[in-house]
Design a protein around this motif. Sequence first.
Motif, short mmCIF file in Angstrom:
data_model
loop_
_atom_site.label_atom_id
_atom_site.label_comp_id
_atom_site.label_asym_id
_atom_site.label_seq_id
_atom_site.Cartn_x
_atom_site.Cartn_y
_atom_site.Cartn_z
N ALA A 2 0.85 -1.19 0.00
CA ALA A 2 0.00 0.00 0.00
C ALA A 2 0.88 1.24 0.00
N GLN A 26 -7.62 8.84 -5.11
CA GLN A 26 -7.94 7.92 -6.20
C GLN A 26 -6.66 7.30 -6.77
N GLN A 28 -3.82 7.02 -5.25
CA GLN A 28 -3.24 6.19 -4.20
C GLN A 28 -3.86 4.79 -4.24
N GLN A 29 -5.18 4.72 -4.36
CA GLN A 29 -5.87 3.43 -4.41
C GLN A 29 -5.52 2.66 -5.67
N GLU A 30 -5.53 3.33 -6.82
CA GLU A 30 -5.27 2.65 -8.09
C GLU A 30 -3.83 2.15 -8.18
N SER A 32 -1.87 1.47 -5.64
CA SER A 32 -1.74 0.38 -4.65
C SER A 32 -2.30 -0.91 -5.22
N ASN A 33 -3.42 -0.84 -5.95
CA ASN A 33 -3.99 -2.03 -6.57
C ASN A 33 -3.03 -2.63 -7.61
N ILE A 34 -2.39 -1.77 -8.38
CA ILE A 34 -1.43 -2.25 -9.38
C ILE A 34 -0.26 -2.95 -8.70
N GLU A 36 -0.23 -4.35 -5.81
CA GLU A 36 -0.71 -5.59 -5.22
C GLU A 36 -0.80 -6.69 -6.27
N LEU A 37 -1.25 -6.33 -7.46
CA LEU A 37 -1.31 -7.29 -8.56
C LEU A 37 0.10 -7.78 -8.93
N GLN A 40 1.17 -10.30 -6.44
CA GLN A 40 0.52 -11.59 -6.69
C GLN A 40 1.19 -12.33 -7.84
#
Length: 95
Positions: A2, A26, A28-30, A32-34, A36-37, A40
């Motif tokens: 994050a 917005q 920050q969230q996007e 962080s999602n990238i 995280e992917l 994974q």
Amino acid sequence: MALDRSDIPNIADLARLAIAENDIPQYQQELSNILELVEQMNAVNTDDVQPLAHPTDAVQRLRADEVTETNQREKYMQCAPAKEEGLFLVPKVIE
């Protein structure tokens, strides 16, 4: 992974992007999602996977390398505004 709110202006500065203050959550969230992917995908065991040269193993049909046009260099050189020793002279564009 994050990202903190303070990371976004730094990333934007590195990317030379101007981000409005109210858009930071917005991004920050996007971002962080990238990340995280990516984490994974890094967690997947790929030890026994062979790399592919082409994902579909497609083969290109190639034509024979044959000259099909006649040499018209002299004709084109007659139209050139500037030429020297059979070469076109062009203005310098890079300092």
